[in-house]
Scaffold this active site. Sequence first.
Site, PDB file in Angstrom:
ATOM      1  N   ARG A  52       2.832   4.718   6.575  1.00 42.99           N
ATOM      2  CA  ARG A  52       3.297   3.958   7.736  1.00 42.99           C
ATOM      3  C   ARG A  52       3.982   2.648   7.363  1.00 42.99           C
ATOM      4  O   ARG A  52       4.491   1.940   8.233  1.00 42.99           O
ATOM      5  CB  ARG A  52       2.114   3.671   8.666  1.00 42.99           C
ATOM      6  CG  ARG A  52       1.444   4.917   9.231  1.00 42.99           C
ATOM      7  CD  ARG A  52       0.099   4.600   9.855  1.00 42.99           C
ATOM      8  NE  ARG A  52      -0.871   4.173   8.854  1.00 42.99           N
ATOM      9  CZ  ARG A  52      -2.125   3.808   9.130  1.00 42.99           C
ATOM     10  NH1 ARG A  52      -2.534   3.819  10.396  1.00 42.99           N
ATOM     11  NH2 ARG A  52      -2.947   3.442   8.158  1.00 42.99           N
TER      12      ARG A  52
ATOM     13  N   CYS B 228      -5.911  -0.182   7.172  1.00 41.27           N
ATOM     14  CA  CYS B 228      -5.766   0.265   5.784  1.00 41.27           C
ATOM     15  C   CYS B 228      -6.914   1.194   5.402  1.00 41.27           C
ATOM     16  O   CYS B 228      -8.087   0.808   5.448  1.00 41.27           O
ATOM     17  CB  CYS B 228      -5.731  -0.944   4.853  1.00 41.27           C
ATOM     18  SG  CYS B 228      -5.612  -0.516   3.102  1.00 41.27           S
TER      19      CYS B 228
ATOM     20  N   HIS C 159      -1.983  -4.455   5.119  1.00 43.61           N
ATOM     21  CA  HIS C 159      -1.629  -4.008   6.465  1.00 43.61           C
ATOM     22  C   HIS C 159      -2.869  -3.649   7.278  1.00 43.61           C
ATOM     23  O   HIS C 159      -3.962  -3.451   6.740  1.00 43.61           O
ATOM     24  CB  HIS C 159      -0.691  -2.800   6.388  1.00 43.61           C
ATOM     25  CG  HIS C 159      -1.333  -1.572   5.814  1.00 43.61           C
ATOM     26  ND1 HIS C 159      -1.896  -0.581   6.598  1.00 43.61           N
ATOM     27  CD2 HIS C 159      -1.509  -1.173   4.525  1.00 43.61           C
ATOM     28  CE1 HIS C 159      -2.377   0.367   5.824  1.00 43.61           C
ATOM     29  NE2 HIS C 159      -2.165   0.041   4.561  1.00 43.61           N
TER      30      HIS C 159
ATOM     31  N   CYS D  44       0.842  -1.190   0.000  1.00 44.68           N
ATOM     32  CA  CYS D  44       0.000   0.000   0.000  1.00 44.68           C
ATOM     33  C   CYS D  44       0.883   1.249   0.000  1.00 44.68           C
ATOM     34  O   CYS D  44       2.012   1.237   0.484  1.00 44.68           O
ATOM     35  CB  CYS D  44      -0.900  -0.023   1.231  1.00 44.68           C
ATOM     36  SG  CYS D  44      -2.119   1.303   1.298  1.00 44.68           S
TER      37      CYS D  44
ATOM     38  N   ASP E 192       0.409   3.678   1.831  1.00 45.69           N
ATOM     39  CA  ASP E 192       0.308   4.211   3.193  1.00 45.69           C
ATOM     40  C   ASP E 192       1.693   4.587   3.737  1.00 45.69           C
ATOM     41  O   ASP E 192       2.637   3.803   3.669  1.00 45.69           O
ATOM     42  CB  ASP E 192      -0.332   3.147   4.098  1.00 45.69           C
ATOM     43  CG  ASP E 192      -0.789   3.696   5.431  1.00 45.69           C
ATOM     44  OD1 ASP E 192       0.075   4.160   6.196  1.00 45.69           O
ATOM     45  OD2 ASP E 192      -1.998   3.660   5.721  1.00 45.69           O
TER      46      ASP E 192
END
Length: 208
Positions: free
Chosen positions: A43, A103, A100, A39, A41
């Site tokens: 993080r 999400c 993850h 992703c 993302d």
Amino acid sequence: MEKLLEGIVNFRRGDFESHRELFKGLKASQKPHTLFISCSDSRIDPNMITGTLPGELFIVRNIANIVPPYRMTTEYVATTSAIEYAVLALGVENIIICGHSNCGGCAACLHPEGKLEELPHTRKWLELIHPVRDRVLKEIPETEPEARAWMMEQGNVVEQLKHLITFPYIAAKMREGKLKISGWHYIIETGEVFIYDRDQGEFLLANG
């Protein structure tokens, strides 16, 4: 921006110096062993999670770590072309789909219709995981939001593994034993990684 500028200075003086020979060797070419699809993302840090150095992972990132099913097209297809390049040009030996916890893309699919009205391209992209969403909404009651999120995230990883096999050259290399694919579910708050076991049909903790 100041933080980023300070970072590149520190990189040049620190990590780069520590791995000068590695970067020197990477100058002319790359030979990654794994295509890592995760992703976008902020993080998620694929190299940190896997303990790998530059040159080991060919990384593709998009919202909700989605792999569109294979199709021939004249459109501009970033994820599909990156997969093609990694497998056919670079000859990676592994493909990992890494979902993850928490999400945002998976969560958005579970929101009421109209929630993404102001994000039309994101809404269109997430249509690719509506089959997963439909199963989750059918099987998990609204009163169990955490269970819904967990099933959505893991179900999405399994769905993308299925999409990978629609790529003819991936299916062929798997049959020949030249390519392995794997599905991961990374838990941000604990550092745990669960890996999908096809035989058992569930995700098993790999780093407990």
